[in-house]
Design a protein around this motif. Structure first.
Motif, short mmCIF file in Angstrom:
data_model
loop_
_atom_site.label_atom_id
_atom_site.label_comp_id
_atom_site.label_asym_id
_atom_site.label_seq_id
_atom_site.Cartn_x
_atom_site.Cartn_y
_atom_site.Cartn_z
N VAL A 128 9.78 5.26 8.96
CA VAL A 128 8.51 5.06 8.23
C VAL A 128 8.35 3.60 7.86
CG1 VAL A 128 7.28 5.59 6.11
CG2 VAL A 128 8.41 7.42 7.38
N ARG A 129 9.41 2.99 7.35
CA ARG A 129 9.30 1.60 6.92
C ARG A 129 9.02 0.66 8.09
NH1 ARG A 129 9.69 -1.23 2.56
NH2 ARG A 129 10.40 -3.40 2.61
N LYS A 130 9.63 0.94 9.25
CA LYS A 130 9.46 0.07 10.40
C LYS A 130 8.09 0.24 11.06
CE LYS A 130 11.95 -1.62 14.46
NZ LYS A 130 12.03 -2.99 13.92
N ALA A 131 7.57 1.47 11.09
CA ALA A 131 6.32 1.74 11.81
C ALA A 131 5.08 1.69 10.93
CB ALA A 131 6.41 3.11 12.49
N SER A 132 5.26 1.64 9.61
CA SER A 132 4.11 1.65 8.69
C SER A 132 3.56 0.25 8.50
CB SER A 132 4.54 2.20 7.33
OG SER A 132 4.91 3.53 7.42
N PRO A 133 2.36 0.16 7.94
CA PRO A 133 1.87 -1.14 7.50
C PRO A 133 2.86 -1.72 6.48
CG PRO A 133 0.14 0.50 7.38
CD PRO A 133 1.39 1.23 7.66
N LYS A 134 3.04 -2.99 6.48
CA LYS A 134 4.06 -3.61 5.64
C LYS A 134 3.80 -3.32 4.16
CE LYS A 134 5.92 -5.33 9.27
NZ LYS A 134 7.14 -4.71 9.82
N GLY A 135 4.91 -3.20 3.42
CA GLY A 135 4.79 -3.11 1.98
C GLY A 135 5.05 -1.75 1.39
N ALA A 136 5.63 -0.81 2.12
CA ALA A 136 5.93 0.51 1.57
C ALA A 136 6.95 0.38 0.46
CB ALA A 136 6.46 1.43 2.66
N ILE A 137 6.70 1.07 -0.65
CA ILE A 137 7.60 1.03 -1.81
C ILE A 137 8.29 2.36 -2.03
CG2 ILE A 137 7.67 0.75 -4.33
CD1 ILE A 137 5.35 -1.21 -4.05
N VAL A 138 7.55 3.44 -1.84
CA VAL A 138 8.09 4.79 -2.05
C VAL A 138 8.23 5.49 -0.70
CG1 VAL A 138 7.78 7.01 -3.19
CG2 VAL A 138 6.99 4.91 -4.31
N PRO A 139 9.45 5.94 -0.34
CA PRO A 139 9.64 6.66 0.94
C PRO A 139 9.24 8.13 0.79
CG PRO A 139 11.75 6.41 -0.16
CD PRO A 139 10.74 5.73 -1.04
#
Length: 929
Positions: free
Chosen positions: A145-156
């Motif tokens: 999720v962190r690699k493929a999402s738009p940058k800046g994810a805080i909560v997984p």
């Protein structure tokens, strides 16, 4: 109907947890707002730290939930046994020397076997390997999720939802390959996102397929996603230039280099194209009805009824980048292809299990697509999507339970409740199967014995007992696995071996009662308080166990001696068939069988063949393999059914008559053209004609006056009329020994008078003088041969107006009744109701003996004793049409009047009762005797 039951049960479970559900929705919403608030206020490094902290917190909570319900299931111990045998040097086999592929988790089983070679405990490795796989699956979902999402994810969110999902953390233990396979799928998704990651993705998905063969479908879905990704992007290029063949070759290399050699090895080693479990579960068949139940249960107990539509919605729309496109297509294909496969085969008997590997795929792809949608959407749409996301996360982590512990419903079970771990160090299962296996090991293996055991719960029992096993469900047995399914039911449990299968596979002992009630006590053994049954006599086992103090073992010599003295001919004929198999390894087998044959005095029992020297003419007479009331054994001589003009004669040379009596059973319609004759010097000196249709009744010829003369027995069907024919069986010599039923009738003994009277009526006609004389010992005899006893009252329709001579309507074959007819409560089928009240009789303390069959609901379908208007004793059947002896006690009512009532007050399945031969001994005559 069952689908609605599941939906209603899930709704009720959610309703019962509304406060928790509301709290989860609020918590998910706050997390969404928290991330939104911090999105532009903290650095990328802080976001990364917060992401890791949330992940660790969720992982810790999930592991806590998983540890709280830690378990190792019975099926896991099947693989554990394969691993142990591999570590011992026997190969990947369940029974040493037998190459049957009773597992579908090669890589998992191999890893456990390799660990066992370095003295790691297999069950502990299975438990902690599952927990580690669970943790890694969640970590890799978070990384995806962190690699493929738009940058800046805080909560997984996907990782947190997965960690707290009851279906997912339930399989964080279990010992099965389920969680390792799901973990490898997550690794494959992560590897596909890396630069030049096609080989790594292919390796992970091939490893998943080596862990569960059906994950080849997921391997194929990722391969198609790689191709589709190339076609979707760079549309400005010509078609052939969009395809990256080098990447496809890299992705396919692990399949060619690893899976193909493995497949060829296993095909050669085990001899079957598919694993044995494929055949045991009839994987070639569809089971859509059960699959829909399985899918409906999953949808409404995992929250998928909400988050799956959200997944489908957010995955629609334009392509954003290659990674997002690849994962989106992979997720959609996996849902369609793998999900359809699961539904097609009927799912599994363990709730959720087959869908576990889909959860990381759907969770990660949903969050990634949702993040893109939220970033691109207008404020009202973001609010709506955010609310839907909060609801979906809450439902995903809400524990919705529609099955009770230990309950089996809709062909499903919450399997973890059956196999909890009471202790980890030392390992102690809470299942009774573990204790059963330990007792078997102590009983046999500790004494140097290795008898082959037939059993259906082969996991824990097989692990702890460590005996050669015949698997009754066929998972580890080729013969049973290849049997056809007779009736669909609980997936994986639809085929079951028969006694013949167990014997053919060499089984010696069984914890159940494989020979049935008739031979239960003749095969049962009890050693140190543990009971089991012999399928066949084994000299080595008996010799060792006989030395154990207090051992109770079968004693065939004693049982055969008793049987030849007191048994009916039918019982002896059945016993002969039983002992021919049971005594296969007995040193005195022929001597013991000879005692039974001598008692039978057989002339012709028609068990598959005619007697030697018999001459048959015409096409009318033949041997039929069937059980018919009044016949003995499994076959008889018949000339019915007869369409007309089928006539015949059978002649049996009896030689010189040396015995005083010849007996047989005869049935059919009365006609001069249908008869049995004793021919001496060309003249028929004895003749018998059929008296009862659809049932055989005894005939007995006294032939003392003919002894010393040569004779022929002639069976004749000369009646050309359609439907006219006869049945003949059990032709035998009798008389002249003290054990003969006639001699016992004349001896005057009153011991077991009811059994003797009934036995006599199976060998002698009711009109026989000795039978008539012995009948005087009874104060009540209701034989139901023609009509109900005078003074009886019949209400309702279930029992008709008179007794019946056989089945009515679509009723199964009825056996066990005496004489010509019996009371049958099946008039009008199970829906009919009725009551038959027999005449009042004085009670003197002697029990009422009666034959009963039909349904086993003793409150609604029964034979009862009524005293002062109240039913004080009841007896009922066993959900079959076999009339069995039982008795109603009158000892507490001596001196009163009572009567037998036969009652059918039910309209459900097996809602009928059958009865025959009501007998009460005369107390005064008993005193006299």
């Amino acid at each position: 109907m069952m689908l609605l039951e599941i939906v209603v049960a899930a709704a009720e479970a959610i309703q019962a947890s509304l406060p928790l559900f509301a709290g989860l929705i609020l918590g998910a919403a706050l997390l969404l707002l928290f991330e939104r608030f911090l999105a532009g206020r903290v650095s990328f490094a802080v976001k990364r730290v917060l992401y890791a902290l949330f992940l660790l917190g969720g992982l810790g909570a999930g592991l806590f939930f998983a540890w709280k319900i830690r378990w190792l299931c019975d099926d896991a111990f099947i693989s554990f046994r394969y691993s142990r045998n591999f570590a011992r040097g026997d190969g990947l086999v369940f029974n040493p020397g037998e190459w049957v592929e009773g597992y579908t988790n090669f890589l998992w089983t191999l890893v456990l076997g390799l660990l066992a070679k370095v003295r790691v405990s297999i069950p502990h490795a299975g438990l902690f390997g599952n927990l580690a796989s669970y943790a890694l699956a969640i970590v890799f979902v978070a990384l995806v999720v962190r690699k493929a999402s738009p940058k800046g994810a805080i909560v997984p969110f996907a990782a947190l939802g997965l960690a707290a999902s009851r279906p997912f953390y339930t399989f964080a233990s279990s010992g099965l390959e389920t969680m390792p396979a799901a973990m490898l799928v997550a690794v494959g998704m992560w590897a596909s996102l890396r630069k030049n990651g096609a080989f790594g993705a292919g390796l992970a998905f091939v490893a998943a397929a080596l862990t569960r063969p059906d994950h080849l479908l997921l391997y194929g879905c990722m391969g198609l996603a790689l191709v589709a990704e190339d076609l979707v992007h760079h549309k400005e290029r010509p078609f052939w230039k969009r395809l990256d063949l080098r990447r496809y070759l890299a992705y396919g290399a692990p399949l060619v280099l690893l899976y193909v050699p493995y497949f060829l090895w296993r095909w050669r080693a085990y001899g079957d194209f598919f694993p044995n479990t494929y055949y045991a579960k009839s994987g070639n068949l569809t089971y859509w009805s059960q699959g829909l139940i399985y899918a409906t249960h999953f949808l409404f107990t995992s929250g998928a009824a909400i988050w799956l539509p959200l997944f489908l919605f957010v995955l629609s729309g334009r392509a954003r980048n290659r990674s997002e496109t690849r994962l989106r297509i992979f997720a959609l294909l996996s849902l369609l292809v793998y999900g359809r496969y699961v539904v097609k085969v009927g799912g599994d008997f363990m709730e959720h299990r087959f869908f576990i590997s889909l959860l990381p795929i759907l969770a990660a792809s949903t969050e990634i697509a949702l993040r893109y949608r939220l970033r691109e959407a207008a404020l009202p749409v973001r609010a709506l999507l955010g609310s839907a996301a909060a609801l979906a996360v809450a439902l995903a982590v809400l524990p919705v339970r529609v099955l009770k512990p230990y309950e089996k419903r809709w062909n499903l079970a919450e399997e973890n409740t059956f196999y909890p771990l009471k202790s980890v160090f030392p390992l102690e299962s809470g299942s009774t199967y573990a204790g059963m296996g330990q007792r078997i090991h102590k009983l046999f293996v500790a004494r140097g014995l290795k008898p082959r055991l037939s059993i259906d719960c082969i996991g824990l029992v097989g692990w702890y007992a460590d005996l050669p096993i015949v698997d009754a469900y066929g998972l580890a047995n080729r013969r049973i696995a290849h049997k056809p399914i007779e009736k669909r039911g609980r997936p994986g449990h639809e085929k079951r071996g028969t006694l013949e299968d167990f014997l053919a596979e060499g089984a010696v002992v069984d914890l159940g009662n494989p020979w049935g009630d008739k031979y239960k006590e003749k095969t049962r053994a009890n050693i140190d308080g543990s009971s089991f049954h012999f399928l066949r006599w084994d000299p080595e086992v008996v010799k060792v166990l006989r030395a154990v103090k207090g051992a109770q073992l079968p004693d065939p010599a004693r049982d055969i001696t008793t049987l030849t003295r007191t048994g009916t001919r039918n019982e002896i004929l059945d016993a002969l068939e039983f002992y021919q198999v049971f005594l296969e390894r007995h040193p005195d087998r022929e001597k013991l069988l000879g005692e039974l044959r001598a008692r039978l005095g057989e002339v012709a029992d028609f068990e598959g063949s005619l007697p030697p020297g018999a001459v048959i003419r015409g096409a009318g007479l033949r041997i039929e393999k069937a059980r018919r009331s009044g016949a003995t054994g499994k076959s008889l001589l018949v000339s019915l059914p007869d369409a007309g003009d089928h006539m015949g004669t059978l002649e049996i040379d009896l030689g010189v008559l040396a015995r005083p009596e010849l007996r047989f059973a005869l049935g059919g319609r009365s006609s001069p053209g249908l008869r049995v004759e004793l021919v001496v010097d060309g003249a028929a000196l004895r003749t018998a004609r059929p008296r009862v249709d659809r049932k055989l009744v005894p005939e007995a010829w006294q032939i003392q006056d003919l002894q010393g003369r040569r004779a022929t027995l002639r069976i004749v069907d000369e009646d050309k009329a359609p439907g006219m024919g006869l049945y003949v069986d059990g032709i035998h010599w009798s008389g002249g020994t003290k054990d003969d039923v006639r001699a016992r009738l004349r001896s005057g003994t009153s011991a077991n008078a009811v059994d003797l009277f009934r036995a006599a009526r199976t060998e002698l006609p009711d009109s026989d003088p000795d039978v008539v004389a012995f009948a005087a010992r009874f104060s009540v005899i209701y034989s139901f041969d023609d009509v109900f006893p005078a003074g009886s009252e019949v209400t309702g329709t279930a029992f008709g107006k008179v007794p019946t001579t056989g089945p009515t309507g679509n009723q199964q074959e009825v056996t066990g009744f005496l004489g010509r007819a019996f009371v049958n409560g099946y008039h009008g089928g199970d829906a009919a109701k009725g009551k038959l009240v027999l005449p009042l009789m004085p009670l003197d303390g002697q029990p009422v003996h009666v034959l009963v069959a039909g349904g086993k609901d003793c409150q609604k379908t029964y034979v009862g004793l009524e005293v002062d208007g109240r039913v004080v004793a009841r007896a009922c059947g066993k959900n079959d049409e076999i009339l069995r002896p039982t008795e109603l006690s009158t000892s507490a009512y001596a001196g009163k009047q009572g009567r037998v009532v036969i009652v059918d007050e039910s309209a459900g399945n097996w809602a009928h009762v059958l009865a025959d031969d009501v007998l009460v001994l005369n107390a005064e005559k008993l005193k006299t005797n």
